[in-house]
Write a protein that holds these residues in place. Sequence first.
Motif, short mmCIF file in Angstrom:
data_model
loop_
_atom_site.label_atom_id
_atom_site.label_comp_id
_atom_site.label_asym_id
_atom_site.label_seq_id
_atom_site.Cartn_x
_atom_site.Cartn_y
_atom_site.Cartn_z
N CYS A 164 8.87 -5.37 -26.76
CA CYS A 164 7.93 -6.43 -27.14
C CYS A 164 7.86 -7.52 -26.07
O CYS A 164 7.97 -8.72 -26.35
CB CYS A 164 8.31 -7.03 -28.50
SG CYS A 164 8.20 -5.85 -29.86
N GLY A 173 3.99 -8.70 -25.87
CA GLY A 173 4.83 -9.83 -26.26
C GLY A 173 4.33 -10.67 -27.41
O GLY A 173 4.55 -11.88 -27.43
N SER A 174 3.65 -10.07 -28.37
CA SER A 174 3.19 -10.81 -29.55
C SER A 174 3.25 -9.88 -30.76
O SER A 174 3.20 -8.66 -30.62
CB SER A 174 1.76 -11.32 -29.36
OG SER A 174 0.85 -10.23 -29.41
N PRO A 175 3.30 -10.46 -31.97
CA PRO A 175 3.30 -9.62 -33.17
C PRO A 175 2.05 -8.76 -33.30
O PRO A 175 2.10 -7.68 -33.89
CB PRO A 175 3.37 -10.65 -34.32
CG PRO A 175 3.93 -11.89 -33.70
CD PRO A 175 3.44 -11.89 -32.28
N GLN A 176 0.95 -9.25 -32.75
CA GLN A 176 -0.30 -8.49 -32.84
C GLN A 176 -0.29 -7.24 -31.96
O GLN A 176 -0.85 -6.20 -32.32
CB GLN A 176 -1.50 -9.36 -32.44
CG GLN A 176 -1.81 -10.49 -33.42
CD GLN A 176 -0.80 -11.63 -33.37
OE1 GLN A 176 -0.26 -11.93 -32.28
NE2 GLN A 176 -0.54 -12.25 -34.49
N SER A 177 0.38 -7.33 -30.80
CA SER A 177 0.35 -6.20 -29.86
C SER A 177 1.59 -5.31 -29.96
O SER A 177 1.56 -4.15 -29.54
CB SER A 177 0.22 -6.72 -28.42
OG SER A 177 1.29 -7.60 -28.10
N CYS A 178 2.69 -5.83 -30.49
CA CYS A 178 3.92 -5.03 -30.58
C CYS A 178 4.08 -4.52 -32.00
O CYS A 178 4.45 -5.28 -32.91
CB CYS A 178 5.14 -5.85 -30.16
SG CYS A 178 6.56 -4.81 -29.75
N TYR A 198 9.52 -7.76 -33.61
CA TYR A 198 8.49 -8.37 -34.46
C TYR A 198 8.37 -7.66 -35.80
O TYR A 198 7.28 -7.50 -36.35
CB TYR A 198 7.14 -8.40 -33.74
CG TYR A 198 7.10 -9.38 -32.60
CD1 TYR A 198 7.25 -10.75 -32.83
CD2 TYR A 198 6.92 -8.95 -31.29
CE1 TYR A 198 7.22 -11.66 -31.79
CE2 TYR A 198 6.90 -9.86 -30.24
CZ TYR A 198 7.05 -11.21 -30.50
OH TYR A 198 7.02 -12.12 -29.46
#
Length: 246
Positions: free
Chosen positions: A193, A198-203, A224
């Motif tokens: 992540c 590096g964000s909850p949306q992408s990981c 995440y």
Amino acid sequence: MEAMLLFRSLLFLLILSLFSLHISATSITLYNKCNHPVWPGIQPGAGKPILARGGFKLLPKKTYTLQLPAAWSGRLWGRHGCAFDAHGRGKCATGDCGGALFCNGIGGTPPATLAEITLGAEQDFYDVSLVDGYNLAISITPYKGSGKCTYAGCVRDLNMMCPVGLQVRSHDNRQVVACKSACFAFNSPRYCCTGSFGSPQSCKPTAYSRIFKTACPRAYSYAYDDPTSIATCTGGSYFLTFCPHH
């Protein structure tokens, strides 16, 4: 005169210790339900005191209770397959902390299952994390508290279902003694992540983190993971069990 001063000093220390116990009556009892010894490791958060010199040996079916100071935070884990000499020097197969019996503030070498706890004025926060991998099943069960006070941790032995690419095997290669996180094994942004992930949306969860989640549904399986993996309780004490599925 000196005797009177000494008496007053001792009385003051006694009152102070009783006062501090009154402030924080929180305890955590470590129970080794495994069929082998476990060497618990304890690492305090920044600026917090080291408890029980940071580590000790806990025999099967035995318990050890720690009194937690007010506002204490830290992480606990289990070390396995340890051997130490009379000076407390040696090595553990998993969760080793610098080759010492007493970790004295040093963290455990991954992969190691982590129990994390932060005592707050209003409520405590606690979780079991597999972000640094897995070596032993751990659960945290609160008691005497109010609020949600839910169970956190593992229900199965993840070493029994660890993918080949994540396995840490014993010296004789006969058994899996720990399971690396995908981040630790592959050092990839997708699993760690980081970078563009590096964000909850992408990981998002991966095939590897889902295996971890199956064994430990109430634990963090990756950076995440679902925030409900953090549990809360007010005014409770805690029971931390190694190998709760045994």
